[in-house]
Motif scaffolding. Sequence first.
Motif, PDB file in Angstrom:
ATOM      1  N   GLU A   4       0.825  -1.209   0.000  1.00 23.37           N
ATOM      2  CA  GLU A   4       0.000   0.000   0.000  1.00 23.37           C
ATOM      3  C   GLU A   4       0.860   1.260   0.000  1.00 23.37           C
ATOM      4  OE1 GLU A   4      -3.462   2.124   2.767  1.00 23.37           O
ATOM      5  OE2 GLU A   4      -2.829   0.058   3.170  1.00 23.37           O
ATOM      6  N   GLN A   5       1.948   1.255   0.783  1.00 25.10           N
ATOM      7  CA  GLN A   5       2.835   2.422   0.814  1.00 25.10           C
ATOM      8  C   GLN A   5       3.510   2.635  -0.539  1.00 25.10           C
ATOM      9  OE1 GLN A   5       5.319   1.591   4.398  1.00 25.10           O
ATOM     10  NE2 GLN A   5       4.665   3.642   5.014  1.00 25.10           N
ATOM     11  N   LEU A   6       3.992   1.547  -1.148  1.00 23.05           N
ATOM     12  CA  LEU A   6       4.649   1.678  -2.451  1.00 23.05           C
ATOM     13  C   LEU A   6       3.671   2.151  -3.520  1.00 23.05           C
ATOM     14  CD1 LEU A   6       7.125  -1.329  -2.863  1.00 23.05           C
ATOM     15  CD2 LEU A   6       7.578   0.987  -2.041  1.00 23.05           C
ATOM     16  N   GLU A   7       2.477   1.583  -3.533  1.00 26.14           N
ATOM     17  CA  GLU A   7       1.482   1.981  -4.536  1.00 26.14           C
ATOM     18  C   GLU A   7       1.104   3.448  -4.367  1.00 26.14           C
ATOM     19  OE1 GLU A   7      -1.574  -0.874  -3.891  1.00 26.14           O
ATOM     20  OE2 GLU A   7      -0.769  -2.291  -5.386  1.00 26.14           O
ATOM     21  N   GLN A   8       1.013   3.889  -3.121  1.00 28.82           N
ATOM     22  CA  GLN A   8       0.707   5.296  -2.866  1.00 28.82           C
ATOM     23  C   GLN A   8       1.814   6.195  -3.424  1.00 28.82           C
ATOM     24  OE1 GLN A   8       0.719   6.384   1.258  1.00 28.82           O
ATOM     25  NE2 GLN A   8      -0.226   8.381   0.910  1.00 28.82           N
ATOM     26  N   ALA A   9       3.076   5.799  -3.201  1.00 25.12           N
ATOM     27  CA  ALA A   9       4.206   6.595  -3.700  1.00 25.12           C
ATOM     28  C   ALA A   9       4.236   6.611  -5.222  1.00 25.12           C
ATOM     29  CB  ALA A   9       5.510   6.045  -3.144  1.00 25.12           C
ATOM     30  N   VAL A  10       4.025   5.447  -5.838  1.00 22.69           N
ATOM     31  CA  VAL A  10       4.036   5.356  -7.300  1.00 22.69           C
ATOM     32  C   VAL A  10       2.953   6.257  -7.892  1.00 22.69           C
ATOM     33  CG1 VAL A  10       3.518   3.805  -9.229  1.00 22.69           C
ATOM     34  CG2 VAL A  10       5.095   3.075  -7.434  1.00 22.69           C
TER      35      VAL A  10
ATOM     36  N   ALA B 225      10.209  18.616  -3.649  1.00 18.03           N
ATOM     37  CA  ALA B 225      10.159  17.770  -2.452  1.00 18.03           C
ATOM     38  C   ALA B 225      11.568  17.360  -2.016  1.00 18.03           C
ATOM     39  CB  ALA B 225       9.310  16.536  -2.722  1.00 18.03           C
ATOM     40  N   GLN B 226      12.476  17.186  -2.974  1.00 18.45           N
ATOM     41  CA  GLN B 226      13.865  16.890  -2.621  1.00 18.45           C
ATOM     42  C   GLN B 226      14.461  18.030  -1.799  1.00 18.45           C
ATOM     43  OE1 GLN B 226      15.379  16.133  -6.660  1.00 18.45           O
ATOM     44  NE2 GLN B 226      16.035  14.137  -5.924  1.00 18.45           N
ATOM     45  N   ARG B 227      14.168  19.244  -2.195  1.00 11.36           N
ATOM     46  CA  ARG B 227      14.658  20.406  -1.452  1.00 11.36           C
ATOM     47  C   ARG B 227      14.103  20.414  -0.030  1.00 11.36           C
ATOM     48  NH1 ARG B 227      13.361  24.567  -6.317  1.00 11.36           N
ATOM     49  NH2 ARG B 227      15.352  24.481  -7.423  1.00 11.36           N
ATOM     50  N   ARG B 228      12.810  20.135   0.084  1.00 14.25           N
ATOM     51  CA  ARG B 228      12.177  20.121   1.404  1.00 14.25           C
ATOM     52  C   ARG B 228      12.758  18.990   2.265  1.00 14.25           C
ATOM     53  NH1 ARG B 228       7.393  20.024  -0.319  1.00 14.25           N
ATOM     54  NH2 ARG B 228       7.299  22.282  -0.521  1.00 14.25           N
ATOM     55  N   TYR B 229      12.982  17.852   1.656  1.00 11.72           N
ATOM     56  CA  TYR B 229      13.585  16.718   2.369  1.00 11.72           C
ATOM     57  C   TYR B 229      14.945  17.105   2.933  1.00 11.72           C
ATOM     58  CZ  TYR B 229      15.797  12.123   3.007  1.00 11.72           C
ATOM     59  OH  TYR B 229      16.479  11.038   3.523  1.00 11.72           O
ATOM     60  N   ALA B 230      15.781  17.765   2.089  1.00 11.17           N
ATOM     61  CA  ALA B 230      17.120  18.148   2.513  1.00 11.17           C
ATOM     62  C   ALA B 230      17.102  19.264   3.556  1.00 11.17           C
ATOM     63  CB  ALA B 230      17.940  18.585   1.296  1.00 11.17           C
ATOM     64  N   ALA B 231      16.141  20.182   3.427  1.00 12.78           N
ATOM     65  CA  ALA B 231      16.131  21.366   4.296  1.00 12.78           C
ATOM     66  C   ALA B 231      15.385  21.155   5.604  1.00 12.78           C
ATOM     67  CB  ALA B 231      15.518  22.550   3.540  1.00 12.78           C
ATOM     68  N   GLU B 232      14.400  20.262   5.614  1.00 11.49           N
ATOM     69  CA  GLU B 232      13.541  20.128   6.785  1.00 11.49           C
ATOM     70  C   GLU B 232      13.603  18.746   7.437  1.00 11.49           C
ATOM     71  OE1 GLU B 232       9.572  21.351   5.778  1.00 11.49           O
ATOM     72  OE2 GLU B 232      10.277  23.036   4.562  1.00 11.49           O
TER      73      GLU B 232
ATOM     74  N   LEU C 276      12.070   8.083  -0.522  1.00 12.71           N
ATOM     75  CA  LEU C 276      10.874   8.315  -1.327  1.00 12.71           C
ATOM     76  C   LEU C 276       9.615   8.210  -0.471  1.00 12.71           C
ATOM     77  CD1 LEU C 276       9.792   8.741  -4.262  1.00 12.71           C
ATOM     78  CD2 LEU C 276       9.419   6.271  -4.301  1.00 12.71           C
ATOM     79  N   LEU C 277       9.556   7.217   0.414  1.00 13.95           N
ATOM     80  CA  LEU C 277       8.380   7.053   1.266  1.00 13.95           C
ATOM     81  C   LEU C 277       8.253   8.193   2.267  1.00 13.95           C
ATOM     82  CD1 LEU C 277       8.490   3.193   1.898  1.00 13.95           C
ATOM     83  CD2 LEU C 277       7.056   4.464   0.275  1.00 13.95           C
ATOM     84  N   LEU C 278       9.383   8.678   2.783  1.00 14.75           N
ATOM     85  CA  LEU C 278       9.348   9.824   3.689  1.00 14.75           C
ATOM     86  C   LEU C 278       8.894  11.087   2.950  1.00 14.75           C
ATOM     87  CD1 LEU C 278      12.622   9.280   5.767  1.00 14.75           C
ATOM     88  CD2 LEU C 278      10.261   9.001   6.554  1.00 14.75           C
ATOM     89  N   MET C 279       9.407  11.300   1.738  1.00 19.42           N
ATOM     90  CA  MET C 279       8.990  12.455   0.946  1.00 19.42           C
ATOM     91  C   MET C 279       7.509  12.384   0.629  1.00 19.42           C
ATOM     92  SD  MET C 279      12.320  12.672  -1.599  1.00 19.42           S
ATOM     93  CE  MET C 279      11.416  13.522  -2.878  1.00 19.42           C
TER      94      MET C 279
END
Length: 317
Positions: free
Chosen positions: A168-174, A194-201, A247-250
């Motif tokens: 379910e988590q993978l399908e949601q990300a895809v 989202a990569q920027r937000r991941y790196a900054a926050e 990816l799942l965290l983003m």
Amino acid sequence: ETCRTYPRVIYVWNENYAERALCVSCPAAASLILGHKGPLRFVSRPIAAAAFAGLRITDEGKRLSEECLPLRRELLAILQDQGLPLLRRLQMADDFFWRAGALSGRRVDRRFHVLAQEEEAARQQLAEGTAEKMSVPSLALAEQELLRLQQILSLRLESRSLRPAFREQLEQAVYFWGMTESLKQESIERYRDAQRRYAAELVPQYSQVLENYVVNGVFKNVFVLEDEEAFYVQWFRLVLQLAVVRLLLMTAVEDADGSLPSRAEVFAIIQRTTRVIGHDSLYLRQAAAVLSGGGRVADALRDFCRRMLLERPENQG
């Protein structure tokens, strides 16, 4: 009976050297390792051979190469250098891993020592603020990263035995990142942001958690063995897991309108990913074959690792 062995991972190398570690695929072990307040530390002491009687020994009979322990010590030193941002440490560890792995022939130990000194000098320079700041990938590189993730996640979802919660988590990300079809510009732009937000926050908030996750993975799994040429397999295993975790965290952040996931959610994502991806050797071999596309596997996996760790390929300047 299960907990007497798993999640304990025990190796006995070269007759008289043993290591014990924990696997974060176990929720209790994940809580201990990921929830540790500071850097993980490693304790060495004499121990009687009888202490291992009746326990499951992983890779029994295999022998470490002479380069293995120095390589791993250097990787751990890079990853635990808290004078640098975690993303930069991950980049530097990846670069050092592949450069050290390319060493061969005579006097490897001397050239490894020189390489380690160069790496330590580079870290010192970064810590003093005299080097370039880390860059975020361009849209083109974000697109290439999404395409690779699309390949490996589609392959993973083909498994009929995939655990329902993880599926379910993978399908949601895809679905969320538009990886069900040809990538659209909107998805690529959203992913890059989202990569920027991941790196900054998110990384600053959970830097210690992620550091301990990767450090434990290096200590537990990254070995160079005398009788195996594919030295990079376990490093690829770790980076692939980290890429899926990221990816799942983003996805969790973006799907919650920017709210960061709780520590319990982060722990659960890491634990499930390790269990479902890190433990599946067949999937890892399939993923390596898909990424290489019939070409040289080592080159394809090196490229994958560099892209997943937000590092610019050399030909991008």
